[in-house]
Design a protein around this motif. Structure first.
Motif, short mmCIF file in Angstrom:
data_model
loop_
_atom_site.label_atom_id
_atom_site.label_comp_id
_atom_site.label_asym_id
_atom_site.label_seq_id
_atom_site.Cartn_x
_atom_site.Cartn_y
_atom_site.Cartn_z
N MET A 33 0.85 -1.19 0.00
CA MET A 33 0.00 0.00 0.00
C MET A 33 0.88 1.23 0.00
SD MET A 33 -3.10 -1.04 2.52
CE MET A 33 -4.07 0.29 1.82
N GLY A 34 0.31 2.32 -0.48
CA GLY A 34 1.12 3.51 -0.55
C GLY A 34 0.31 4.78 -0.53
N TRP A 35 1.01 5.85 -0.27
CA TRP A 35 0.44 7.20 -0.37
C TRP A 35 1.15 7.93 -1.50
CZ3 TRP A 35 -3.80 8.87 2.08
CH2 TRP A 35 -4.22 8.16 3.22
N ALA A 48 5.15 7.54 -0.04
CA ALA A 48 5.64 6.44 0.78
C ALA A 48 4.87 5.17 0.46
CB ALA A 48 5.49 6.77 2.27
N THR A 49 5.53 4.04 0.58
CA THR A 49 4.87 2.75 0.41
C THR A 49 5.24 1.82 1.55
OG1 THR A 49 6.63 1.77 -0.94
CG2 THR A 49 4.90 2.96 -2.11
N THR A 56 9.26 -0.38 4.23
CA THR A 56 8.82 0.94 3.80
C THR A 56 9.81 1.59 2.84
OG1 THR A 56 9.86 1.96 5.74
CG2 THR A 56 7.54 1.35 5.94
N ILE A 57 9.27 2.45 2.00
CA ILE A 57 10.06 3.27 1.08
C ILE A 57 9.49 4.67 1.13
CG2 ILE A 57 10.73 3.65 -1.33
CD1 ILE A 57 10.39 0.66 -1.81
N ARG A 65 10.40 13.14 8.00
CA ARG A 65 9.23 13.94 8.42
C ARG A 65 7.93 13.14 8.39
NH1 ARG A 65 7.58 18.08 5.36
NH2 ARG A 65 8.33 17.20 3.39
N PHE A 66 7.82 12.23 7.45
CA PHE A 66 6.59 11.42 7.28
C PHE A 66 6.86 9.98 7.69
CE2 PHE A 66 4.48 13.98 3.58
CZ PHE A 66 4.61 15.15 4.32
N THR A 67 5.83 9.34 8.23
CA THR A 67 5.92 7.93 8.59
C THR A 67 4.68 7.20 8.11
OG1 THR A 67 7.20 8.46 10.59
CG2 THR A 67 6.19 6.28 10.47
N ILE A 68 4.89 6.13 7.34
CA ILE A 68 3.79 5.30 6.89
C ILE A 68 3.70 4.07 7.78
CG2 ILE A 68 5.19 4.04 5.19
CD1 ILE A 68 2.69 3.99 3.37
#
Length: 114
Positions: A33-35, A48-49, A56-57, A65-68
């Motif tokens: 899944m990703g954003w 991010a995926t 995660t990538i 700064r971002f966390t999935i």
């Protein structure tokens, strides 16, 4: 029927935080899944995926700064966004990548004011 429903977008000042959520219905949840995001006049880009196993990538522009993350029990993927910048302003889309077809949500607007 497959549905992806995003929520959590809004207007925030630079330096602020938002948490996006994407609830997935149907049997496709256990995939990568990703954003992704798309700013006006720009192409859609990966933010991010996260794989089914939790790998995660991140895009270079959001690293640190971002966390999935994902909650398999709730069929939900999250994007925690901290230290937001005006250039993070975009429509954010959730995507599920299956072996056959990608599935997209309708998007949620994130606006960061300076």
């Amino acid at each position: 029927q497959v549905q992806l429903v995003e929520s959590g977008g809004g207007l925030v000042q630079a330096g602020g935080s938002l948490r996006l959520s994407c609830v997935v219905s149907g049997s496709i949840y256990r995939n990568t899944m990703g954003w992704y995001r798309q700013a006006p006049g720009k192409q859609r880009e990966m933010v991010a995926t996260i794989s089914s196993g939790g790998s995660t990538i991140y895009a270079d522009s959001v690293k640190g700064r971002f966390t999935i993350s994902r909650d398999n029990a709730k069929n939900t993927v999250y994007l925690q966004m901290n230290s937001l910048k005006p250039e993070d302003t975009a429509v954010y889309y959730c995507k599920v990548s299956t072996p056959y077809d990608p599935y997209w949500g309708r998007g949620t607007q994130v606006t960061v004011s300076s």
